[in-house]
Scaffold this motif. Structure first.
Motif, PDB file in Angstrom:
ATOM      1  N   PHE A 268      12.762  10.662   2.510  1.00  0.00           N
ATOM      2  CA  PHE A 268      13.906  10.888   2.295  1.00  0.00           C
ATOM      3  C   PHE A 268      13.388  12.075   1.675  1.00  0.00           C
ATOM      4  O   PHE A 268      13.066  12.227   0.517  1.00  0.00           O
ATOM      5  CB  PHE A 268      15.024  10.877   2.273  1.00  0.00           C
ATOM      6  CG  PHE A 268      15.634  11.917   1.925  1.00  0.00           C
ATOM      7  CD1 PHE A 268      16.614  12.457   3.392  1.00  0.00           C
ATOM      8  CD2 PHE A 268      16.801  12.920   0.461  1.00  0.00           C
ATOM      9  CE1 PHE A 268      17.855  13.616   2.976  1.00  0.00           C
ATOM     10  CE2 PHE A 268      17.504  13.721   0.561  1.00  0.00           C
ATOM     11  CZ  PHE A 268      17.760  13.870   1.448  1.00  0.00           C
ATOM     12  N   PHE A 269      13.040  12.855   2.025  1.00  0.00           N
ATOM     13  CA  PHE A 269      12.869  14.811   1.330  1.00  0.00           C
ATOM     14  C   PHE A 269      13.342  15.902   1.792  1.00  0.00           C
ATOM     15  O   PHE A 269      13.687  15.822   3.310  1.00  0.00           O
ATOM     16  CB  PHE A 269      11.273  15.114   1.275  1.00  0.00           C
ATOM     17  CG  PHE A 269      10.303  15.454   0.396  1.00  0.00           C
ATOM     18  CD1 PHE A 269      10.893  16.165  -0.178  1.00  0.00           C
ATOM     19  CD2 PHE A 269       9.928  16.867   1.614  1.00  0.00           C
ATOM     20  CE1 PHE A 269       9.826  17.148  -1.411  1.00  0.00           C
ATOM     21  CE2 PHE A 269       9.442  18.040   1.091  1.00  0.00           C
ATOM     22  CZ  PHE A 269       9.538  17.979  -0.509  1.00  0.00           C
ATOM     23  N   ASN A 270      14.103  16.589   0.546  1.00  0.00           N
ATOM     24  CA  ASN A 270      15.088  17.739   0.985  1.00  0.00           C
ATOM     25  C   ASN A 270      14.565  18.987   0.369  1.00  0.00           C
ATOM     26  O   ASN A 270      14.405  19.464   0.590  1.00  0.00           O
ATOM     27  CB  ASN A 270      16.285  17.623   0.142  1.00  0.00           C
ATOM     28  CG  ASN A 270      15.956  18.031  -0.982  1.00  0.00           C
ATOM     29  OD1 ASN A 270      14.645  17.593  -2.089  1.00  0.00           O
ATOM     30  ND2 ASN A 270      17.089  18.129  -2.451  1.00  0.00           N
ATOM     31  N   GLY A 271      13.163  19.111   0.024  1.00  0.00           N
ATOM     32  CA  GLY A 271      12.384  20.038   0.385  1.00  0.00           C
ATOM     33  C   GLY A 271      12.123  20.616  -0.966  1.00  0.00           C
ATOM     34  O   GLY A 271      11.322  21.423  -1.352  1.00  0.00           O
ATOM     35  N   PHE A 272      12.343  19.542  -2.222  1.00  0.00           N
ATOM     36  CA  PHE A 272      12.130  20.367  -3.563  1.00  0.00           C
ATOM     37  C   PHE A 272      11.787  18.896  -4.001  1.00  0.00           C
ATOM     38  O   PHE A 272      11.524  18.046  -3.804  1.00  0.00           O
ATOM     39  CB  PHE A 272      13.292  20.449  -3.850  1.00  0.00           C
ATOM     40  CG  PHE A 272      14.025  21.863  -3.566  1.00  0.00           C
ATOM     41  CD1 PHE A 272      12.965  22.787  -3.535  1.00  0.00           C
ATOM     42  CD2 PHE A 272      14.835  21.506  -2.776  1.00  0.00           C
ATOM     43  CE1 PHE A 272      13.914  24.381  -3.571  1.00  0.00           C
ATOM     44  CE2 PHE A 272      15.727  23.081  -2.286  1.00  0.00           C
ATOM     45  CZ  PHE A 272      15.216  24.240  -2.694  1.00  0.00           C
ATOM     46  N   ASN A 273      10.549  18.788  -5.243  1.00  0.00           N
ATOM     47  CA  ASN A 273       9.630  17.707  -5.308  1.00  0.00           C
ATOM     48  C   ASN A 273      10.316  16.910  -6.316  1.00  0.00           C
ATOM     49  O   ASN A 273       9.695  16.826  -8.007  1.00  0.00           O
ATOM     50  CB  ASN A 273       8.337  18.383  -6.231  1.00  0.00           C
ATOM     51  CG  ASN A 273       7.664  17.322  -6.220  1.00  0.00           C
ATOM     52  OD1 ASN A 273       7.812  16.411  -5.213  1.00  0.00           O
ATOM     53  ND2 ASN A 273       6.328  17.073  -6.639  1.00  0.00           N
ATOM     54  N   ALA A 274      11.799  16.500  -6.143  1.00  0.00           N
ATOM     55  CA  ALA A 274      12.326  15.071  -7.071  1.00  0.00           C
ATOM     56  C   ALA A 274      12.584  14.825  -6.635  1.00  0.00           C
ATOM     57  O   ALA A 274      14.462  14.486  -7.518  1.00  0.00           O
ATOM     58  CB  ALA A 274      13.086  16.763  -8.731  1.00  0.00           C
TER      59      ALA A 274
ATOM     60  N   ALA B 146       1.991  13.433   0.229  1.00  0.00           N
ATOM     61  CA  ALA B 146       1.658  14.632   0.465  1.00  0.00           C
ATOM     62  C   ALA B 146       1.550  15.390  -0.689  1.00  0.00           C
ATOM     63  O   ALA B 146       1.771  16.579  -0.467  1.00  0.00           O
ATOM     64  CB  ALA B 146       2.061  15.794   1.501  1.00  0.00           C
ATOM     65  N   ALA B 147       1.614  14.726  -1.906  1.00  0.00           N
ATOM     66  CA  ALA B 147       2.127  15.285  -3.318  1.00  0.00           C
ATOM     67  C   ALA B 147       3.099  15.672  -3.573  1.00  0.00           C
ATOM     68  O   ALA B 147       3.716  15.957  -4.721  1.00  0.00           O
ATOM     69  CB  ALA B 147       1.001  16.420  -3.725  1.00  0.00           C
ATOM     70  N   ASN B 148       3.980  15.026  -2.639  1.00  0.00           N
ATOM     71  CA  ASN B 148       5.687  15.204  -2.719  1.00  0.00           C
ATOM     72  C   ASN B 148       6.408  14.021  -3.194  1.00  0.00           C
ATOM     73  O   ASN B 148       6.015  13.467  -2.361  1.00  0.00           O
ATOM     74  CB  ASN B 148       6.439  16.414  -1.867  1.00  0.00           C
ATOM     75  CG  ASN B 148       5.850  17.831  -1.525  1.00  0.00           C
ATOM     76  OD1 ASN B 148       5.565  18.036  -2.899  1.00  0.00           O
ATOM     77  ND2 ASN B 148       5.627  17.860  -0.039  1.00  0.00           N
TER      78      ASN B 148
ATOM     79  N   ASN C 281       1.111  -1.416   0.125  1.00  0.00           N
ATOM     80  CA  ASN C 281      -0.338  -0.110   0.129  1.00  0.00           C
ATOM     81  C   ASN C 281       0.918   1.381   0.307  1.00  0.00           C
ATOM     82  O   ASN C 281       0.471   2.032  -0.241  1.00  0.00           O
ATOM     83  CB  ASN C 281      -0.898   0.007   1.147  1.00  0.00           C
ATOM     84  CG  ASN C 281      -0.431   0.323   2.783  1.00  0.00           C
ATOM     85  OD1 ASN C 281       0.706  -0.355   2.157  1.00  0.00           O
ATOM     86  ND2 ASN C 281      -0.647  -0.120   3.734  1.00  0.00           N
ATOM     87  N   ILE C 282       1.922   0.421  -0.633  1.00  0.00           N
ATOM     88  CA  ILE C 282       3.116   2.627  -0.604  1.00  0.00           C
ATOM     89  C   ILE C 282       2.656   2.768  -1.783  1.00  0.00           C
ATOM     90  O   ILE C 282       3.311   2.024  -3.273  1.00  0.00           O
ATOM     91  CB  ILE C 282       4.034   1.990  -0.978  1.00  0.00           C
ATOM     92  CG1 ILE C 282       5.047   0.770   0.977  1.00  0.00           C
ATOM     93  CG2 ILE C 282       5.176   2.729  -0.516  1.00  0.00           C
ATOM     94  CD1 ILE C 282       5.839   0.326   1.322  1.00  0.00           C
ATOM     95  N   PRO C 283       2.772   4.789  -2.134  1.00  0.00           N
ATOM     96  CA  PRO C 283       2.314   4.718  -3.364  1.00  0.00           C
ATOM     97  C   PRO C 283       3.868   4.965  -4.007  1.00  0.00           C
ATOM     98  O   PRO C 283       4.718   5.003  -3.817  1.00  0.00           O
ATOM     99  CB  PRO C 283       2.163   5.998  -3.010  1.00  0.00           C
ATOM    100  CG  PRO C 283       1.424   6.302  -1.975  1.00  0.00           C
ATOM    101  CD  PRO C 283       1.795   4.991  -0.681  1.00  0.00           C
ATOM    102  N   SER C 284       3.677   4.818  -5.279  1.00  0.00           N
ATOM    103  CA  SER C 284       5.188   4.614  -6.006  1.00  0.00           C
ATOM    104  C   SER C 284       4.760   5.432  -7.396  1.00  0.00           C
ATOM    105  O   SER C 284       3.381   5.993  -7.894  1.00  0.00           O
ATOM    106  CB  SER C 284       5.436   3.155  -6.878  1.00  0.00           C
ATOM    107  OG  SER C 284       5.967   3.345  -8.283  1.00  0.00           O
TER     108      SER C 284
END
Length: 126
Positions: free
Chosen positions: A84-90, A62-64, A33-36
């Motif tokens: 891990f998320f660095n604040g930018f969407n890529a 959350a759309a990122n 159930n992990i979005p890909s």
């Protein structure tokens, strides 16, 4: 073991894991159930010592776009995960490897700023 994604109208794209025997007959599979993001850059690593699977790829939170690292048992049962998320969407994970002392290494890419090319990212998880 293989990792990929599956898609449905209700659940969208989700990570899929498959276990095959040496003659390539499927033993079992699971849709998580992990979005890909549904890209082909998911990777899987099997830890022979501790009998765990680790996957990496890109997931949506959350759309990122976040780098996903998830742990499964050798029977494909979910154990744990982190992103891990660095604040930018890529952000995306491209390769994962486990060693014999329970460390997991992930290589991927992250955008250092909006609308820029990606930088290489390397992470170690204990």
């Amino acid at each position: 073991y293989v990792v990929g994604y599956t898609s449905s109208v209700v659940g969208g794209r989700q990570f899929w894991l498959g276990k095959f025997n040496p003659d390539l007959t499927m033993v079992s599979s699971v849709t998580t159930n992990i979005p890909s993001l549904g890209s082909s850059d998911a990777d899987i690593s099997f830890d022979d010592i501790n009998q765990n699977l680790f996957i990496t790829g890109a997931t949506l939170v959350a759309a990122n776009e976040h780098i996903l690292v998830a742990k499964f048992s050798n029977t494909l049962a979910f154990q744990s995960s982190t992103t891990f998320f660095n604040g930018f969407n890529a952000n995306r994970g491209d390769a994962v490897a486990a060693n014999t002392v329970n460390a997991v290494y992930v290589v991927g890419s992250v955008a250092p700023a909006p609308a820029t090319s990606n930088d290489i990212w390397i992470g170690k998880f204990d």
